[in-house]
Design a protein around this motif. Structure first.
Motif, PDB file in Angstrom:
ATOM      1  N   PHE A  26      21.059   9.556  -2.997  1.00 40.20           N
ATOM      2  CA  PHE A  26      20.375   9.961  -1.772  1.00 40.20           C
ATOM      3  C   PHE A  26      19.581   8.805  -1.151  1.00 40.20           C
ATOM      4  CE2 PHE A  26      21.625  14.088  -3.070  1.00 40.20           C
ATOM      5  CZ  PHE A  26      21.634  14.852  -1.919  1.00 40.20           C
ATOM      6  N   HIS A  27      18.791   8.134  -1.976  1.00 38.61           N
ATOM      7  CA  HIS A  27      17.877   7.127  -1.424  1.00 38.61           C
ATOM      8  C   HIS A  27      18.647   5.923  -0.874  1.00 38.61           C
ATOM      9  CE1 HIS A  27      13.873   4.770  -2.087  1.00 38.61           C
ATOM     10  NE2 HIS A  27      14.105   5.034  -0.824  1.00 38.61           N
ATOM     11  N   TYR A  28      19.561   5.415  -1.680  1.00 40.09           N
ATOM     12  CA  TYR A  28      20.392   4.295  -1.232  1.00 40.09           C
ATOM     13  C   TYR A  28      21.549   4.801  -0.358  1.00 40.09           C
ATOM     14  CZ  TYR A  28      23.888   0.538  -1.592  1.00 40.09           C
ATOM     15  OH  TYR A  28      24.841  -0.408  -1.316  1.00 40.09           O
ATOM     16  N   ASN A  73      13.292  -3.318   4.350  1.00 41.49           N
ATOM     17  CA  ASN A  73      12.405  -2.938   3.237  1.00 41.49           C
ATOM     18  C   ASN A  73      13.197  -2.355   2.064  1.00 41.49           C
ATOM     19  OD1 ASN A  73      10.525  -3.594   5.181  1.00 41.49           O
ATOM     20  ND2 ASN A  73       9.565  -1.578   5.289  1.00 41.49           N
ATOM     21  N   HIS A  74      14.148  -1.467   2.382  1.00 42.14           N
ATOM     22  CA  HIS A  74      14.935  -0.854   1.306  1.00 42.14           C
ATOM     23  C   HIS A  74      15.825  -1.883   0.618  1.00 42.14           C
ATOM     24  CE1 HIS A  74      13.866   3.098   3.112  1.00 42.14           C
ATOM     25  NE2 HIS A  74      13.952   3.477   1.852  1.00 42.14           N
ATOM     26  N   THR A  75      16.392  -2.795   1.396  1.00 42.67           N
ATOM     27  CA  THR A  75      17.226  -3.845   0.800  1.00 42.67           C
ATOM     28  C   THR A  75      16.401  -4.641  -0.202  1.00 42.67           C
ATOM     29  OG1 THR A  75      18.577  -3.991   2.797  1.00 42.67           O
ATOM     30  CG2 THR A  75      18.573  -5.920   1.349  1.00 42.67           C
ATOM     31  N   GLY A 121       5.028   5.225   3.233  1.00 39.62           N
ATOM     32  CA  GLY A 121       4.821   3.805   3.475  1.00 39.62           C
ATOM     33  C   GLY A 121       5.260   2.954   2.309  1.00 39.62           C
ATOM     34  N   TRP A 122       4.793   1.716   2.336  1.00 38.35           N
ATOM     35  CA  TRP A 122       5.208   0.694   1.384  1.00 38.35           C
ATOM     36  C   TRP A 122       3.982  -0.099   0.926  1.00 38.35           C
ATOM     37  CZ3 TRP A 122      10.568   0.229   0.551  1.00 38.35           C
ATOM     38  CH2 TRP A 122      11.382   0.929   1.453  1.00 38.35           C
ATOM     39  N   VAL A 123       3.932  -0.416  -0.363  1.00 36.76           N
ATOM     40  CA  VAL A 123       2.865  -1.295  -0.854  1.00 36.76           C
ATOM     41  C   VAL A 123       3.508  -2.595  -1.322  1.00 36.76           C
ATOM     42  CG1 VAL A 123       1.104  -1.602  -2.631  1.00 36.76           C
ATOM     43  CG2 VAL A 123       1.263   0.552  -1.384  1.00 36.76           C
ATOM     44  N   ILE A 155       6.945  -1.582  -3.393  1.00 36.83           N
ATOM     45  CA  ILE A 155       7.294  -0.237  -3.858  1.00 36.83           C
ATOM     46  C   ILE A 155       7.354   0.687  -2.644  1.00 36.83           C
ATOM     47  CG2 ILE A 155       4.889   0.409  -4.386  1.00 36.83           C
ATOM     48  CD1 ILE A 155       6.055   2.151  -6.693  1.00 36.83           C
ATOM     49  N   ASP A 156       8.384   1.504  -2.633  1.00 32.60           N
ATOM     50  CA  ASP A 156       8.578   2.512  -1.595  1.00 32.60           C
ATOM     51  C   ASP A 156       7.831   3.761  -2.051  1.00 32.60           C
ATOM     52  OD1 ASP A 156       9.543   4.473   0.112  1.00 32.60           O
ATOM     53  OD2 ASP A 156      11.655   3.902  -0.122  1.00 32.60           O
ATOM     54  N   VAL A 157       6.830   4.194  -1.297  1.00 29.39           N
ATOM     55  CA  VAL A 157       6.135   5.428  -1.676  1.00 29.39           C
ATOM     56  C   VAL A 157       6.383   6.579  -0.689  1.00 29.39           C
ATOM     57  CG1 VAL A 157       4.421   4.373  -3.196  1.00 29.39           C
ATOM     58  CG2 VAL A 157       3.895   4.616  -0.769  1.00 29.39           C
ATOM     59  N   GLU A 159       8.048   9.975   0.137  1.00 35.90           N
ATOM     60  CA  GLU A 159       8.417  11.049  -0.807  1.00 35.90           C
ATOM     61  C   GLU A 159       9.901  11.035  -1.159  1.00 35.90           C
ATOM     62  OE1 GLU A 159       5.057  14.542  -0.245  1.00 35.90           O
ATOM     63  OE2 GLU A 159       7.052  14.839   0.608  1.00 35.90           O
ATOM     64  N   HIS A 160      10.749  10.593  -0.221  1.00 38.73           N
ATOM     65  CA  HIS A 160      12.192  10.596  -0.510  1.00 38.73           C
ATOM     66  C   HIS A 160      12.539   9.663  -1.670  1.00 38.73           C
ATOM     67  CE1 HIS A 160      12.848   7.209   2.705  1.00 38.73           C
ATOM     68  NE2 HIS A 160      12.861   6.667   1.520  1.00 38.73           N
ATOM     69  N   ALA A 161      11.619   8.724  -2.000  1.00 40.16           N
ATOM     70  CA  ALA A 161      11.870   7.789  -3.104  1.00 40.16           C
ATOM     71  C   ALA A 161      11.727   8.463  -4.466  1.00 40.16           C
ATOM     72  CB  ALA A 161      10.908   6.603  -3.011  1.00 40.16           C
TER      73      ALA A 161
HETATM   74 MN    MN Z   1      12.925   4.845   0.907  1.00 39.30          MN
END
Ligand code: MN
Length: 244
Positions: A26-28, A73-75, A121-123, A155-157, A159-161
């Motif tokens: 799902f995420h990727y 970001n996901h890459t 978001g992202w940290v 890190i992807d925070v 919720e879908h992560a």
């Molecule tokens: Mn994500």
């Protein structure tokens, strides 16, 4: 240009049990694919049509920014994970200790920021122009490249992560993330490499620089001007090879 899905350096099921096959599917396979597809639909006929992904992230806003940054970001996130984690390289541990007090203190601060970011978001662990490391939290698709900071770890925070594997337990997801971080990749992005002249064996050590040729200590090899030459044999930078 058409943007494409990044290749993953592992099989979709390889991060289990910390990150399940279903999460990766799902995420990727779905979330990231949608950002890539949306970006490709939005850019034809705009000034962004022929830009690199990074240029679009730096220059766009609104829907194009959101989809381009989510793709970037996901890459970066997926490419910094590994099923075969090794120990933190010593030079990376030294940098984290220099800027956070210790490796554990860094992980605590990063974890706290990831837990504390409200909503999606992202940290990020980033390096500034002086190569100092710090932690920045970005809401939504935020990307530190837009602030002149170099991304080192993320890190992807959203919720879908984590919702498939951990439901609402973001803290459990962050614990799992620490078991998957590819520390060698993280080190590659912030540890300055030494370079050797292939003609004369002179070694450029970024910690020492080359004050006799005007290069201050702490200068990464990549930032030395192109007209600089080897202090021993006079060859240009392209005659040098990284040795770390
Ligand atoms: Mn994500």
């Amino acid at each position: 240009m058409t943007h494409t899905m990044p290749k993953l350096p592992y099989a979709l099921e390889a991060l289990a049990p910390h990150m399940s096959l279903e999460t990766l599917e799902f995420h990727y396979g779905k979330h990231l694919q949608t950002y890539v597809d949306n970006l490709n639909k939005l850019i034809p006929g705009t000034q962004f049509e022929n830009m690199s992904l990074e240029q679009i992230v730096m220059k766009s806003e609104g829907g194009i920014f959101n989809n381009a940054a989510q793709t970037w970001n996901h890459t970066f996130f997926f490419q910094t994970l590994t099923p075969e984690q090794s120990a933190i390289p010593e030079k990376l541990a030294e940098l984290l200790t220099r800027d956070f007090g210790s490796v554990d203190a860094f992980k605590e601060q990063f974890t706290k920021a990831a837990l504390g970011l409200f909503g999606s978001g992202w940290v990020w662990l980033v390096a500034d122009k002086q190569h100092k490391l710090s932690i920045v939290a970005e809401p939504n698709a935020g990307n530190p490249l837009t602030k002149g900071l170099k991304p080192i770890l993320v890190i992807d925070v959203w919720e879908h992560a984590y919702y498939i594997d951990y439901r609402n337990r973001r803290a459990a997801f962050i614990d799992a993330f620490w078991k998957l971080v590819d520390w060698n990749k993280v080190a590659e992005r912030c540890v300055m490499k030494r370079y050797e002249c292939t003609a004369c064996d002179y070694i450029y050590d970024p910690e020492k620089g080359s004050p006799e040729t005007g290069i201050a200590p702490g200068t990464p090899f990549e930032e030395i001007p192109d007209d600089w030459t080897c202090p021993i044999c006079g060859l240009y930078k392209d005659a040098f090879k990284a040795i770390d």
